[in-house]
Design an enzyme around this catalytic site. Structure first.
Site, PDB file in Angstrom:
ATOM      1  N   LYS A   1       2.863  11.720  -3.395  1.00 18.23           N
ATOM      2  CA  LYS A   1       1.984  10.923  -4.245  1.00 18.23           C
ATOM      3  C   LYS A   1       1.017  11.826  -5.016  1.00 18.23           C
ATOM      4  O   LYS A   1       0.530  11.471  -6.083  1.00 18.23           O
ATOM      5  CB  LYS A   1       1.221   9.936  -3.378  1.00 18.23           C
ATOM      6  CG  LYS A   1       0.351   8.948  -4.133  1.00 18.23           C
ATOM      7  CD  LYS A   1      -0.167   7.905  -3.184  1.00 18.23           C
ATOM      8  CE  LYS A   1      -1.311   7.112  -3.752  1.00 18.23           C
ATOM      9  NZ  LYS A   1      -1.857   6.193  -2.750  1.00 18.23           N
TER      10      LYS A   1
ATOM     11  N   ASP B   1     -12.991   5.004   1.775  1.00 19.70           N
ATOM     12  CA  ASP B   1     -11.568   5.168   2.108  1.00 19.70           C
ATOM     13  C   ASP B   1     -11.188   6.640   2.091  1.00 19.70           C
ATOM     14  O   ASP B   1     -11.081   7.259   1.033  1.00 19.70           O
ATOM     15  CB  ASP B   1     -10.717   4.377   1.104  1.00 19.70           C
ATOM     16  CG  ASP B   1      -9.213   4.470   1.391  1.00 19.70           C
ATOM     17  OD1 ASP B   1      -8.807   5.246   2.282  1.00 19.70           O
ATOM     18  OD2 ASP B   1      -8.444   3.755   0.725  1.00 19.70           O
TER      19      ASP B   1
ATOM     20  N   GLU C   1      -6.985   0.640  -4.580  1.00 15.44           N
ATOM     21  CA  GLU C   1      -6.980   0.571  -3.116  1.00 15.44           C
ATOM     22  C   GLU C   1      -8.300   0.084  -2.521  1.00 15.44           C
ATOM     23  O   GLU C   1      -8.307  -0.812  -1.675  1.00 15.44           O
ATOM     24  CB  GLU C   1      -6.601   1.934  -2.518  1.00 15.44           C
ATOM     25  CG  GLU C   1      -5.113   2.224  -2.698  1.00 15.44           C
ATOM     26  CD  GLU C   1      -4.761   3.682  -2.480  1.00 15.44           C
ATOM     27  OE1 GLU C   1      -5.623   4.437  -1.987  1.00 15.44           O
ATOM     28  OE2 GLU C   1      -3.626   4.065  -2.813  1.00 15.44           O
TER      29      GLU C   1
ATOM     30  N   ASP D   1       0.878  -1.167   0.000  1.00 13.24           N
ATOM     31  CA  ASP D   1       0.000   0.000   0.000  1.00 13.24           C
ATOM     32  C   ASP D   1       0.919   1.221   0.000  1.00 13.24           C
ATOM     33  O   ASP D   1       1.523   1.544   1.019  1.00 13.24           O
ATOM     34  CB  ASP D   1      -0.878  -0.022   1.267  1.00 13.24           C
ATOM     35  CG  ASP D   1      -1.665   1.283   1.471  1.00 13.24           C
ATOM     36  OD1 ASP D   1      -1.624   2.161   0.580  1.00 13.24           O
ATOM     37  OD2 ASP D   1      -2.310   1.421   2.525  1.00 13.24           O
TER      38      ASP D   1
HETATM   39 MG    MG Z   1      -4.542   4.776   1.859  1.00 19.63          MG
END
Ligand code: MG
Ligand code: ADP
Length: 566
Positions: A68, A168, A145, A6
């Site tokens: 990111k 999420d 994800e 992850d």
């Molecule tokens: Mg995450």
């Protein structure tokens, strides 16, 4: 060895499939989450994770975090004399995670499943894959994800269930997926999200709402890294608000300690606009999947920011029920990636399951159209694969020339939902020559193929000439990046990385140096003395003395923290 990773905006984690189950591998500090942060120490060595993060608000330090967000762009982050792209920084994090696996298992990972936000576009996905390659990994699969989280949730108690929703909310992105499970198939029905919404935004909102009250005299303006200090203080305050209804928002800058109380209610008001933004992606995912909110069996919480009570309350209000926090919100994605790794490796202990995912956005090309007056209108988007189509998928569409004696068809490929291509992300382009004919007489077939990692391939054929073109979407930039891969890998490999065994010591040193900067007068002198004693102990290279010094310094710093306002 195949691992599941992850690679988060804020935190990253690595998991392996071992003895019939997925497990996360701790880093050198014994923690399962490694901050996605990279710093260069004054001596030129690279540090990653907590050791890098704790240098954040130190004077003159440069720490890269949240990179990111720049994945797949040209943005470069400067760290002292060098500059790095997001994929290069990510590769350093990946490398550190691989070091942790090597230390835990004695075997160095060579292959990985890496997770990406479902909402990552093609460029961002390619950059993520390159980050893996730069770290010396073959990336077997990019996994969305929320899909990874769904695998972890779904395989945990293997019940047949109604569709569930994975919610999420991480540090910088919000992802929603609606998932169904039956007869060994995990099927993602729809994904949606907002890649500019996460815990960080809640910090910014807190700072914006309380900065003036905290510092009415504007004295922080003179402090060079005030923004970093405020952001950090907001992060602490927000986390404390997950435990208590009223906390102090406080910063220590130089001799001054500023503080203001923040109540849960006032915080909820300040972040109301952010909470409202949660609704759109939820509504879109429900609409696209044609699933009613009340037929969802669970709302599964993933991502550290779902720990915020204000977020849980917002979800409860939206769905009229309490969310499910049975999977660990921080670990679900990495565990799911490790399970996917186990499936790919056909490891024991896993029954055959199939996972079907969807492509989260519409893919198409630019087309021109003649309006009723015969005038040419360019720049319109013509979808070929619609969002939330199950992948892998291959779709073909036929287009005709619109200009007289047109000699070339130029295809510009886009991704997004806007009617005009200018509102979408351009993925690449290609041209194909055609014989000159009257408008509308030459056709061209465009086939889009979207694989299970979410990467696109385009095939073009002109039936009249039999000519074909195949393009794995590679724009110039991407091609350069791939050509350079070996060179860049060598450059990165040559960077001095702080030895892993040292990570705990580095983190402690950074924490102490940081405390030195935060305090003045007596406190500062004291920390200075501790640091001197500590470095003396390190110089002896005697493991027993070093261990004692680590314990001593940790205890001292803990004591100092207890005397802190927050
Ligand atoms: Mg995450
Ligand atoms: P990412 O997927 O972006 O790497 P994570 O899922 O690790 O992120 O979540 C990071 C976010 O979670 C940060 O914004 C952090 O502030 C937030 N967070 C973590 N723990 C808590 C907590 N106890 N209370 C509030 N927010 C938290």
């Amino acid at each position: 060895m195949l691992v599941g990773i992850d690679l988060g905006t804020t935190n990253s984690a690595v998991g392996i499939w071992r003895d019939g189950k997925a497990e996360l591998v701790p880093n050198a500090l014994g923690e399962l989450l490694t901050p996605s942060a990279v710093a260069i120490r004054p001596d030129g060595t690279i540090v990653t994770g907590a050791a890098a993060l704790s240098r954040m608000a130190m004077a003159g330090e440069m720490v890269a975090t949240s990179f990111k967000r720049y994945m797949g762009t040209d943005h470069r982050v400067r760290l002292h004399k060098q500059s790095f792209s997001a994929e290069e920084l990510s590769s350093l994090v990946l490398r550190a995670l691989c070091d942790d696996v090597a230390a835990a298992t004695g075997e160095r990972p060579t292959e990985a499943v890496i997770t990406v936000p479902a909402y990552f576009n093609d460029r961002q996905r390619r950059a993520t894959r390159r980050a893996g390659e730069l770290a010396g990994l073959t990336v077997r699969r990019l996994l969305n994800e929320p899909t990874a989280a769904a695998i972890a949730f779904g395989l945990m108690d293997r019940q047949e269930r109604e569709p569930f929703l994975v919610f999420d909310l991480g540090g910088g992105t919000f992802d929603v997926s609606i998932v169904e499970m039956f007869a060994g198939i995990i099927e993602v029905r729809a994904s949606a999200g907002d890649n500019r919404l996460g815990g960080d935004d809640f910090n910014h909102a807190l700072v914006a709402a309380w900065r003036d009250r905290l510092d009415p005299a504007g004295s922080l303006r003179a402090v060079p890294h005030a923004d970093a200090l405020l952001f950090e203080a907001a992060e602490r305050t927000r986390r404390a608000l997950s435990e208590r209804a009223e906390v102090e928002f406080a910063v220590t800058a130089g001799e001054r300690r500023l503080s203001v109380p923040v109540t849960e209610d006032a915080f909820e008001q300040a972040v109301a606009p952010l909470l409202r933004r949660l609704r759109d992606p939820l509504a879109r995912a429900l609409r696209d999947s044609a699933i009613q909110a009340d037929s969802l069996s669970d709302v599964v919480l993933v991502g550290g920011a779902t720990r915020m009570p204000v977020v849980r309350r917002a979800i409860t209000r939206l769905f009229g029920r309490f969310p499910n926090a049975r999977v660990h919100p921080d670990e679900a994605v990495a565990l799911g990636a490790a399970m996917q790794a186990g499936l790919i490796a056909r490891a024991g202990g896993l029954e055959e399951i199939r996972i079907t995912d969807v492509c989260p956005f519409t893919l198409g090309i630019e087309r021109g159209t003649r309006d009723t007056n015969g005038a040419l209108r360019e720049g319109l988007f013509s979808p070929i694969i619609e969002r939330n189509t199950p992948v892998p998928v291959s779709r073909m569409q036929r287009y005709f020339t619109i200009a007289e004696n047109q000699q070339v068809i130029r295809l510009r490929i886009f991704q997004g939902e806007a009617r005009e291509v200018s509102g979408n992300v351009k993925l690449g382009e290609l041209s194909i020559a055609i014989p000159p004919r009257p408008a509308g007489e030459v056709s061209c077939d465009v086939r889009f193929t979207y694989d299970s990692s979410g990467l696109l391939e385009v095939d073009v054929a002109v039936p009249l000439t039999g000519e074909t073109r195949n393009l794995v979407i590679i724009d110039e930039e991407d091609r350069r990046a791939i050509d350079d891969l070996d060179k860049r890998r060598a450059v990165l490999a040559a960077l001095k990385v702080h030895p892993r065994e040292d990570a705990a010591i580095q983190a402690l040193l950074a924490r102490a140096e940081r405390a030195y900067e935060d305090h003045l007068g007596m406190g500062r002198n004291m920390v200075g003395e501790w640091l001197l004693a500590f470095t003396r102990a390190l110089d002896t290279q005697d493991p027993r003395l070093i261990a004692e010094a680590v314990n001593g310094l940790t205890a001292n710093l803990d004591q100092l923290d207890r005397e802190q306002p927050l």
